[in-house]
Motif scaffolding. Structure first.
Motif, short mmCIF file in Angstrom:
data_model
loop_
_atom_site.label_atom_id
_atom_site.label_comp_id
_atom_site.label_asym_id
_atom_site.label_seq_id
_atom_site.Cartn_x
_atom_site.Cartn_y
_atom_site.Cartn_z
N GLU A 182 0.82 -1.22 0.00
CA GLU A 182 0.00 0.00 0.00
C GLU A 182 0.86 1.27 0.00
O GLU A 182 0.44 2.31 -0.50
CB GLU A 182 -0.92 0.01 1.24
N LEU A 183 2.06 1.15 0.60
CA LEU A 183 2.92 2.34 0.64
C LEU A 183 3.24 2.84 -0.76
O LEU A 183 3.52 4.02 -0.97
CB LEU A 183 4.25 2.02 1.36
N THR A 184 3.22 1.95 -1.73
CA THR A 184 3.62 2.37 -3.08
C THR A 184 2.54 3.19 -3.76
O THR A 184 2.74 3.69 -4.86
CB THR A 184 3.98 1.16 -3.97
N SER A 185 1.40 3.38 -3.09
CA SER A 185 0.41 4.28 -3.69
C SER A 185 0.66 5.73 -3.28
O SER A 185 -0.01 6.64 -3.75
CB SER A 185 -1.00 3.85 -3.27
N LEU A 186 1.66 5.96 -2.43
CA LEU A 186 1.95 7.34 -1.99
C LEU A 186 2.87 7.97 -3.03
O LEU A 186 4.05 8.20 -2.77
CB LEU A 186 2.61 7.32 -0.61
N PHE A 187 2.33 8.25 -4.19
CA PHE A 187 3.26 8.50 -5.29
C PHE A 187 3.86 9.89 -5.32
O PHE A 187 4.59 10.23 -6.22
CB PHE A 187 2.65 8.10 -6.64
N ARG A 188 3.56 10.71 -4.30
CA ARG A 188 4.29 11.99 -4.18
C ARG A 188 5.50 11.86 -3.26
O ARG A 188 6.21 12.83 -3.04
CB ARG A 188 3.36 13.04 -3.61
N LEU A 189 5.68 10.70 -2.73
CA LEU A 189 6.74 10.49 -1.75
C LEU A 189 8.11 10.77 -2.37
O LEU A 189 8.42 10.28 -3.45
CB LEU A 189 6.67 9.04 -1.28
N GLY A 190 8.91 11.58 -1.69
CA GLY A 190 10.25 11.87 -2.18
C GLY A 190 11.30 11.05 -1.46
O GLY A 190 12.36 10.75 -2.00
N THR A 191 11.02 10.72 -0.21
CA THR A 191 11.97 9.94 0.58
C THR A 191 11.22 8.83 1.31
O THR A 191 10.20 9.09 1.96
CB THR A 191 12.65 10.84 1.64
N LEU A 192 11.72 7.63 1.20
CA LEU A 192 11.19 6.53 1.99
C LEU A 192 12.37 5.80 2.60
O LEU A 192 13.22 5.27 1.88
CB LEU A 192 10.36 5.57 1.12
N ASN A 193 12.45 5.87 3.92
CA ASN A 193 13.56 5.22 4.60
C ASN A 193 13.02 4.21 5.61
O ASN A 193 12.41 4.58 6.60
CB ASN A 193 14.44 6.27 5.30
N LEU A 194 13.23 2.93 5.29
CA LEU A 194 12.77 1.86 6.19
C LEU A 194 13.96 1.04 6.68
O LEU A 194 13.79 -0.08 7.18
CB LEU A 194 11.79 0.95 5.44
N SER A 195 15.14 1.62 6.56
CA SER A 195 16.33 0.83 6.86
C SER A 195 16.44 0.51 8.35
O SER A 195 15.77 1.11 9.19
CB SER A 195 17.58 1.60 6.40
N MET A 196 17.29 -0.45 8.63
CA MET A 196 17.60 -0.85 10.00
C MET A 196 16.35 -1.22 10.80
O MET A 196 16.04 -0.67 11.85
CB MET A 196 18.39 0.25 10.71
N ASN A 197 15.57 -2.10 10.23
CA ASN A 197 14.46 -2.71 10.94
C ASN A 197 14.59 -4.21 10.72
O ASN A 197 15.63 -4.69 10.26
CB ASN A 197 13.13 -2.19 10.40
N GLY A 198 13.55 -4.94 11.04
CA GLY A 198 13.59 -6.39 10.80
C GLY A 198 12.60 -6.79 9.72
O GLY A 198 11.94 -7.82 9.86
N LEU A 199 12.49 -6.00 8.69
CA LEU A 199 11.46 -6.25 7.67
C LEU A 199 11.83 -7.47 6.83
O LEU A 199 13.00 -7.67 6.50
CB LEU A 199 11.29 -5.03 6.78
N THR A 200 10.81 -8.24 6.50
CA THR A 200 11.03 -9.47 5.73
C THR A 200 10.17 -9.43 4.48
O THR A 200 9.42 -8.49 4.24
CB THR A 200 10.64 -10.69 6.58
N GLY A 201 10.30 -10.47 3.69
CA GLY A 201 9.49 -10.56 2.48
C GLY A 201 10.10 -9.75 1.35
O GLY A 201 11.19 -9.18 1.48
#
Ligand SMILES: *[C@@H]1O[C@H](CO)[C@@H](O)[C@H](O)[C@H]1NC(C)=O
Ligand SMILES: *[C@@H]1O[C@H](CO)[C@@H](O)[C@H](O)[C@H]1NC(C)=O
Ligand SMILES: *[C@@H]1O[C@H](CO)[C@@H](O)[C@H](O)[C@H]1NC(C)=O
Length: 970
Positions: A792-811
Motif C-alpha cells: 500500500e505504501l507504493t500508492s503514496l506516489f508523491r513520496l520523495g523519501t522513503l527510509n525503512l532501513s535498520m528494521n527487521g522487515l522481511t518478504g
C-alpha cells in the motif's frame, strides 16, 4: 400616529401664520435684528429642552434675542430664522484623536430627540445637524414640511432606520447629505428622490440602497441639476452600462466607491464632460480594459479606480489627458489593478499632477524621464510593479515631492545626490526589493547634507555600505529606518545615537553590523526592532517596554536571557533571539509576556527545565526552543497552547512521556520533538486530535509500541519521521491512506493549505533546518519493525523519501514500487528482505539515492534507465545472491528482460503550487530565516481574500505588509 402628528404640525403651522403679523408689529418694532419671532424662539427653546448638550454648545440660547444665539441666523428684513447650523465642530466618533475632544476630553455631541417644535421654523432654508449623535433614532418626518429648505445636512449624526419619504417633498432642496457612517441595518429605496428636482448635491453614503440596485441610476438621472453625487458604500450591485439619455450632464463629482459592482466602466460615464472627480475605488469587481475615453474627460481633477480589476495600458488615457488644452489632473489613483505596459512619456504633460498612485499593478519599463516636469508632484507611488531599469536623474527635479515609493520593482544602476538634491520636502522614501541580490548602488558623497528630513526610510537590497550611510547624519526626524541587505560592514556610529531619535521601527537586518547594539535608542509605543543576521555582540539588548516585536536572530549575543525580560517587554508579540550564543535558563518572566505569538529561542546554549507558564501565553503561534540543552519533562501547561502551529522542541535532552495535555494543541501544523530522550508509547491521540499536522517528527527518542493506526488519518501529513526509536510491530498498511503523500493538490485541495499558511505567515514563520530536504518524506528507520513492506505504501506516489532501513522487515520489495514516481531517496538497507529487485524500479527517474544493502535479495540487478546512473556497488552489498552490474558477480543466465515500460512520462511542468510552497516552507527558507513573508508572497495566491489583507494593513510590520501586498497581486 403619523396622521396625528401631521395634524399637529398643520395646526402649529396655521397658528404660527395667524399670529405672525401680530408678533412682527407688536414686539419686534424696535429692532427686528435682535428680537425674533416669538413662536420661533419658543420652538427653538423646546428643541433645546429635548436635547442633551454636555459641552454647553447651546448655552447662548437664552433671552429674547434669538437671532443672536449661536448657530442661529435670521433674515435681516423679516427677522425669521433662516439658518440653523448645529454641526458638531469636534466630531469624535469619526476621528478619535485627542484633538477631536478639544483637548479636554469634552464631548461636543448633541444628542437626544429632535423636537417636532422645529416645524414652526417655516422660513428655515439651511439646517445642519451633522456629526451629532441621535443614537439610532429615525430622521424626523416633519422635516418634510419645512418646505423652504435648501440645505439639509444630517450626516454622521447617527440617525438610523428608514428615511421618511416626506423628505421627497422638499422640492427646493439644493443640498442633501444623509451620509451615515454606521452600518445601516435598514434597506432603503430611493423613489422619494425623484421629487427633489433642484438637487445639486446628494450624499447617501453608507446607507444600504441594495433595494434600489436595479433603478438607482434612472432615478438619479432625473435630477438634472445634480453636480455632486456621493453613493459610497451603498451596497449597490448594478452599474448599468448604458442610459437611454443623460440628464445629469452637470455632474462634476461622482463617488460610487465601495459598492459591489461587477461590470466594466459604463459608457455613459465618458459623456459626463463636466466631471472633475470620479471615484470608483474599492468595488473589487469593476473590470475590463482601461477605457481610452477617460482621456477625453479634460476637466478631470481626481480619478480613483483603486482596488478593482482593470487591465490594459495607461498610454492612451495619459496621451488623451495630456492633449487637453489645460490638463487639470491632480490625483490619479490606479492602485491594485492589473494594468501593464510602460508609463508613457506623455505623463510629463500632466503639469498639475500632485499624486500619482500606481502601486500594485504590473507596469513594466522604467520611469519616464519626463517625470521631472511634474513640479507639483507630491506623492509618487510605484511600488509592487515589474518596473526595471535605471531611475532617471530627472526625478531630482521633483521639488514638491513628499512621498517617494518605488519599492518592489527591479531597479538597476546608481542613485546619486542628483536624484535627491531638490527634494527638500521629502519625508518618505522606499526603494528596493527584499532579496539577496543587489542591483542598485547608492553612490553618495560622504559629506553630502540632504535638503530633506526623512521620517520613513525603507531601502532594501541596495548597496549603501560598506560604511553606515553618513547622509543620515542630519536626519533627526526619523521614525522608521529600514535598511537591509545593504552590505553595511560597520558599527553603528556615535553620531547616529546622538540624533535623539524616537523610532517606531528599526530594521537593519541582513547587514554585517558589528560591535555593541545601539542600546541607547528610544522607541515609541508599539515599535519593532529587527537586527537579525548581523554580527552584534554583548548581552542581549531589550530597549524599552514600548517594543512589540524584537528580532535579534543570528548574531553573536551571549550571556543569559535577562531574567526580567518579561517585565521589561510586557507588550511583546514576537521574540526571535535564535542563533546566538545565549546561555542559562529560560527566564520565568517570559510568562508575563501575555501577548506573545512568536517565541523563537532555538539554536542557543540554553539549559535547565522548560518552565510551566504556558497557560499565561495562550495566543502563541510559534514556539521553537530547538537545539538547546533543555532538560526535564515537557511541562503539562504546553497543552494550553491551543492555537500553536509550530511546536518545535527538538534537539534538547527532554525526557519522560509526551504529556497527554498536548492533545489540546489541535491546530498544530508541525510537531517536532525529535532528538530528545522521550519515552513511552507513541500516543494514538496524535492522529485524532492534531488533524492539521503537516509535519510529525519524533525521531531519535526512545518511543516504544506500535504505530497507532490513527496516524493514518492525518490527511495533510507531508513529513512523518519516527526513525531511531524503539517502535515495533508491523508497518500499518493504512499508511497507504495518507493522502498528503498522494496526488498533488488539485485546485480544490489548495484552499486549505493557503488558509493554513495565512495563519502561519502572521508570525513570520521561520524555517527549520532540521526538516531540510525532507519534502514528502516517511522515515521509519532504526526501529524494530517486522513483517512485510506493505504494498500500500507504493500508492503514496508523491513520496520523495522513503527510509525503512535498520528494521527487521522481511518478504519481498513490493512489485509495485515503481509507482513511487517522485521518489528520490529510497533506503531499505539492513533488513531481511528477500526476492528479486522489482524491474519496475528502473522506471524511477528521480531516484538518486538508493540503498538496498545488507538484505537477502537475490537475482539480477535491473538495468537500463535510472539504474544506469546507480553505479555504486555499495548500494547492493551484503546481499549474497545478487548479481550483475555494478557488482563484480556476473549472473549465470540472462533471463531477465529489461523493464518494458521504462519510459515514464516526465512532466517537468507538473510541479504544482503546493510543491513549490513546500519547497519554500521546508527548504528555501532554511537559508534565510525570517524571510518567510517574502517567499510566501511569491507563492501564495490572490485568492486569500481581503479580510486578511485588511488585517495586515493594521500590522506595524511594514515590510511584511508590503511583501503581502505584492503576492496578493501576483
Ligand atoms: C431628461 O432628458 C430627457 C431627454 O432629453 C427629457 O425628455 C426629460 O424630460 C429629462 N428629464 C428631466 C427630469 O429633466
Ligand atoms: C462577475 O461577473 C462575471 C461575468 O459576468 C462572473 O463570471 C463573475 O462570477 C461575477 N463575479 C461575482 C463576484 O459576482
Ligand atoms: C514609549 O512611548 C511613548 C509614546 O509613544 C513615549 O512617550 C515614551 O517616552 C516611550 N517610553 C520609553 C521608555 O521610551
Amino acid at each position: 400616529m403619523a396622521s396625528d402628528s401631521l395634524q399637529y404640525f398643520l395646526f402649529l403651522v396655521l397658528i404660527s401664520q395667524a399670529i405672525n403679523p401680530w408678533i412682527q408689529q407688536g414686539f419686534c418694532t424696535e429692532n427686528s435684528r435682535d428680537r425674533c419671532n416669538e413662536i420661533e424662539r419658543k420652538s427653538m427653546l423646546q428643541f433645546k429642552e429635548s436635547l442633551s448638550d454636555p459641552s454647553g454648545r447651546l448655552s447662548s440660547w437664552t433671552g429674547e434675542s434669538c437671532c443672536t444665539w449661536k448657530g442661529v441666523t435670521c433674515d435681516i428684513k423679516t427677522g425669521h430664522v433662516v439658518k440653523l447650523n448645529l454641526r458638531n465642530p469636534f466630531p469624535q466618533t469619526f476621528d478619535p484623536t485627542p484633538e477631536s475632544f478639544d483637548g479636554n476630553g469634552m464631548v461636543y455631541e448633541l444628542s437626544g430627540k429632535v423636537s417636532p417644535s422645529l416645524v414652526n421654523l417655516q422660513h428655515l432654508s439651511y439646517f445642519d445637524l451633522s456629526m451629532n449623535n441621535f443614537q439610532g433614532t429615525q430622521i424626523p418626518g416633519f422635516l418634510g414640511s419645512l418646505t423652504r429648505l435648501k440645505y439639509l445636512n444630517l450626516s454622521g449624526a447617527s440617525f438610523a432606520g428608514k428615511i421618511p419619504s416626506s423628505i421627497g417633498n422638499l422640492s427646493g432642496l439644493h443640498y442633501l447629505d444623509l451620509n451615515s457612517y454606521t452600518d445601516e441595518p435598514v434597506k432603503n429605496d430611493i423613489q422619494w428622490l425623484s421629487g427633489l428636482s433642484s438637487l445639486r448635491y446628494l450624499d447617501l453614503g453608507g446607507l444600504d440602497l441594495s433595494r434600489a440596485s436595479s433603478h438607482w441610476l434612472p432615478t438619479i438621472n432625473m435630477l438634472a441639476s445634480l453636480s455632486e453625487l456621493h453613493l459610497s458604500q451603498c451596497q449597490l450591485l448594478n452599474l448599468p452600462n448604458s442610459l437611454p439619455f443623460i440628464n445629469i450632464t452637470s455632474l462634476s463629482a461622482l463617488d460610487l466607491s465601495r459598492n459591489n459592482f461587477n461590470s466594466t466602466m459604463p459608457n455613459w460615464l465618458f459623456n459626463l464632460s463636466s466631471l472633475t472627480d470620479l471615484d470608483l475605488s474599492s468595488n473589487y469587481g469593476i473590470r475590463g480594459q482601461l477605457s481610452r475615453n477617460l482621456g477625453n474627460l479634460c476637466k478631470l481633477r481626481a480619478l480613483n479606480l483603486n482596488s478593482n480589476n482593470i487591465f490594459g495600458t495607461l498610454t492612451e488615457v495619459i496621451d488623451g489627458l495630456s492633449e487637453c488644452t489645460n490638463s487639470s489632473m491632480e490625483t490619479l489613483d490606479l492602485t491594485f489593478n492589473q494594468l501593464s505596459g510602460n508609463i508613457p512619456n506623455s505623463l510629463g504633460f500632466l503639469k498639475n499632477l500632485r499624486s500619482l498612485r500606481l502601486r500594485n499593478n504590473s507596469f513594466t519599463g522604467s520611469i519616464p524621464d519626463t517625470i521631472g516636469n511634474l513640479s507639483s508632484l507630491e506623492q509618487l507611488y510605484l511600488s509592487f510593479n515589474q518596473m526595471s531599469g535605471a531611475i532617471p536623474e530627472s526625478l531630482g527635479k521633483l521639488v514638491s515631492l513628499v512621498y517617494l515609493d518605488l519599492h518592489e520593482n527591479s531597479w538597476e544602476g546608481v542613485i546619486t545626490e542628483a536624484h535627491l538634491i531638490n527634494m527638500s520636502r521629502l519625508t518618505e522614501i522606499s526603494i528596493g526589493k527584499l532579496s539577496e541580490n543587489i542591483s542598485v548602488v547608492f553612490n553618495i558623497s560622504p559629506d553630502w547634507i540632504p535638503p530633506f528630513k526623512l521620517k520613513f526610510v525603507q531601502i532594501q537590497s541596495c548597496q549603501l555600505g560598506p560604511k553606515f550611510p553618513t547622509w543620515l547624519k542630519n536626519q533627526d526626524q526619523l521614525k522608521n529606518l529600514i535598511i537591509n541587505f545593504a552590505r553595511i560592514s560597520d558599527s553603528i556610529p556615535e553620531w547616529f545615537l546622538r540624533l535623539g531619535l524616537h523610532l517606531d521601527e528599526l530594521d537593519l537586518a541582513y547587514n554585517n553590523l558589528s560591535g555593541m547594539p545601539p542600546n541607547s535608542l528610544q522607541f515609541n509605543l508599539g515599535s519593532n526592532v529587527d537586527l537579525s543576521s548581523n554580527s552584534f555582540k554583548g548581552p542581549l539588548p531589550l530597549w524599552s517596554s514600548n517594543l512589540t516585536t524584537l528580532y535579534l536572530r543570528n548574531n553573536s549575543f551571549s550571556g543569559p536571557i535577562p531574567r526580567d525580560i518579561g517585565m521589561v517587554l510586557p507588550l511583546l508579540t514576537d521574540l526571535d533571539i535564535s542563533r546566538n550564543s545565549l546561555t542559562g535558563g529560560i527566564p520565568l518572566s517570559i510568562g508575563n509576556m501575555t501577548s506573545l505569538t512568536t517565541l523563537v529561542i532555538s539554536n542557543n546554549r540554553l539549559s535547565g527545565d522548560i518552565p510551566d507558564f504556558w497557560s499565561n501565553i495562550p495566543d502563541l503561534y510559534i514556539l521553537d526552543m530547538s537545539n538547546n540543552s533543555l532538560t526535564g519533562r515537557i511541562p503539562t501547561s504546553i497543552g494550553s497552547l491551543s492555537f500553536v502551529k509550530f511546536l518545535i522542541l527538538s534537539g534538547n535532552n527532554l525526557s519522560g512521556k509526551l504529556p497527554s495535555s498536548l492533545r489540546n494543541c489541535t491546530s498544530t501544523f508541525s510537531l517536532d520533538l525529535g532528538d530528545n530522550q522521550l519515552s513511552g508509547r507513541l500516543p494514538a491521540w496524535i492522529g485524532k486530535d492534531m488533524p492539521s499536522l503537516l509535519i510529525l517528527r519524533l525521531r531519535n527518542n526512545s518511543l516504544t509500541g506500535n504505530i497507532p493506526s490513527s496516524i493514518c488519518a492525518l490527511s495533510s501529513l507531508h513529513i512523518l519521521d519516527l526513525s531511531e526509536n524503539r517502535l515495533s510491530g508491523i508497518i500499518p498498511t493504512c499508511l497507504g491512506n495518507l493522502s498528503g503523500f498522494k496526488a498533488g493538490l488539485k485546485t480544490e485541495d489548495t484552499e486549505p493549505y493557503e488558509g493554513r499558511l495565512q495563519v502561519v505567515a502572521k508570525g513570520r514563520v521561520l524555517v527549520y533546518q532540521s526538516t531540510l530536504y525532507l519534502v514528502n518524506s516517511i522515515d521509519l528507520s532504526s526501529n524494530k519493525f517486522r513483517g512485510n513492506i506493505p504494498a500500500e505504501l507504493t500508492s503514496l506516489f508523491r513520496l520523495g523519501t522513503l527510509n525503512l532501513s535498520m528494521n527487521g522487515l522481511t518478504g519481498p520489495i513490493p512489485e509495485t514500487i515503481g509507482r513511487l514516481e517522485r521518489i528520490e531517496t529510497l533506503d531499505l538497507s539492513m533488513n531481511k528482505l528477500t526476492g528479486r529487485i522489482p524491474q519496475s524500479m528502473a522506471a524511477l527517474t528521480f531516484l538518486n539515492h538508493l540503498n538496498l544493502s545488507s538484505n537477502n535479495l537475490s537475482g539480477r540487478i535491473p538495468t537500463g534507465n535510472q539504474f544506469q546512473t546507480l553505479t555504486d556497488p555499495s548500494i547492493y552489498e551484503g546481499n549474497i545472491a545478487l548479481c550483475g552490474d555494478p557488482l563484480p558477480t556476473k549472473c549465470e543466465n540472462s533471463g531477465t528482460k529489461p523493464y518494458p515500460g521504462g519510459n515514464v512520462d516526465e512532466d517537468e511542468n507538473e510541479e504544482d503550487d503546493l510543491e513549490k510552497l513546500w519547497f519554500f516552507l521546508v527548504v528555501g527558507l532554511g537559508y534565510f530565516l525570517g524571510f518567510w513573508g517574502v517567499c510566501a508572497s511569491l507563492i501564495l495566491k490572490k485568492s486569500w481574500g481581503d479580510a486578511y489583507f485588511n488585517f495586515l494593513l493594521g500590522l506595524k510590520d511594514r515590510i511584511f505588509y508590503l511583501a503581502f501586498a505584492k503576492w496578493r497581486k501576483a
